[in-house]
Enzyme design. Sequence first.
Site, PDB file in Angstrom:
ATOM      1  N   GLY A  11       0.713  -1.113   0.063  1.00 28.49           N
ATOM      2  CA  GLY A  11       0.026  -0.014  -0.295  1.00 28.49           C
ATOM      3  C   GLY A  11       0.874   1.253   0.020  1.00 28.49           C
ATOM      4  N   ASP A  34       1.778  -8.888   2.027  1.00 28.87           N
ATOM      5  CA  ASP A  34       0.678  -8.382   1.387  1.00 28.87           C
ATOM      6  C   ASP A  34      -0.188  -9.467   0.700  1.00 28.87           C
ATOM      7  OD1 ASP A  34       0.094  -5.259   0.353  1.00 28.87           O
ATOM      8  OD2 ASP A  34      -0.891  -6.443  -0.867  1.00 28.87           O
ATOM      9  N   TYR A 142     -14.974   3.609   8.499  1.00 33.17           N
ATOM     10  CA  TYR A 142     -13.375   3.777   8.662  1.00 33.17           C
ATOM     11  C   TYR A 142     -13.149   4.284  10.097  1.00 33.17           C
ATOM     12  CZ  TYR A 142      -8.674   4.865   7.544  1.00 33.17           C
ATOM     13  OH  TYR A 142      -7.344   5.314   7.742  1.00 33.17           O
ATOM     14  N   LYS A 146     -11.431   2.763  13.164  1.00 32.61           N
ATOM     15  CA  LYS A 146     -10.170   3.231  13.707  1.00 32.61           C
ATOM     16  C   LYS A 146     -10.280   3.746  15.270  1.00 32.61           C
ATOM     17  CE  LYS A 146      -7.250   2.840  10.467  1.00 32.61           C
ATOM     18  NZ  LYS A 146      -6.199   1.668  10.287  1.00 32.61           N
TER      19      LYS A 146
END
Length: 315
Positions: A11, A34, A142, A146
């Site tokens: 990423g 990954d 998201y 988090k």
Amino acid sequence: MAKTLVIGAGGQIGTELVVALRNKIGSENVIAADVKPTPSDLLSNGPYIQLDVLDREQVRQYIINNEIKEVYLLAALLSATAEKNPDFAWRLNMEGLFTILDLAKEGYLKKIFWPSSIAVFGPTTPKDNTPQYTVMEPSTVYGISKQAGERWCEYYHNKFGVDVRSIRYPGLISYTSLPGGGTTDYAVDIFYQAKKHKKYECFLAENTRLPMMFMEDAIRGTIELMDAPTETLTVRSSYNFSGCSFTPTEIANEIKQLMPEFEITYKPDFRQEIADSWPGSIDDTVARKDWGWKEKYGIKELAQFMLANVDIEKI
Ligand code: SER
């Protein structure tokens, strides 16, 4: 030398972090992992493994069998993509974290890095100079993942002594690796489009101010936090972390200084609502005090570096 594993190495952050860590401790000591079967060119100078962070047993066996001591867990779905696939985003962003926290709790891992984000803040958070400790009511999948992750990190630290460290990244601006699925991605794409077409249609409105940072600063800050003596750290949820802060108009004006014919137009889409829920600037006094954080790049230097270095063949 204890081995370090970077999960999500393909990423935007992972790619540059692997390069920096390999320069620091030796290529053979940093394993890039990954979900993609093969590494990109930038990652091919050291060990690489295909790893699905949702496969708890595979991750556990790999870490235990290879005596990995430090993990950077970067695999996640970002804000815009997560809104389109909430169930998967929640699973991906949370399950991997528990796998890694549990390995540390059981004594296999000595240190963990897990990234949080400005997305932990929400519409009820004070927008300017958002403090370390403040109202946090994230309104995106998201952001919710988090914030929950931050709570779990702190919990594992307090209850089980897990040495987990975290940063609330702002929008990250880089030219070696492309971002994917974020609301702040316009601030990278704008440079590619400027170089390629001399114009850009922005998916956020002109005055949308968001916290941003040049990737080199972000990588350096991450490594500095990981190197800091444990007793200096007072935050085990996640640190506010600030570079600079700008609107699409302001970054477009910087580009115009370097490329007078550049033009920007605005066509906000669903990401506008996400951006509107986030702070415009961040107060990171605690990071500065605890581990000496200080950014190098302001908007001007960042714009110069980006325009000079983006490779339009990449898009
Ligand atoms: N850059 C991220 C995003 O836009 C924020 O952490 O989703």
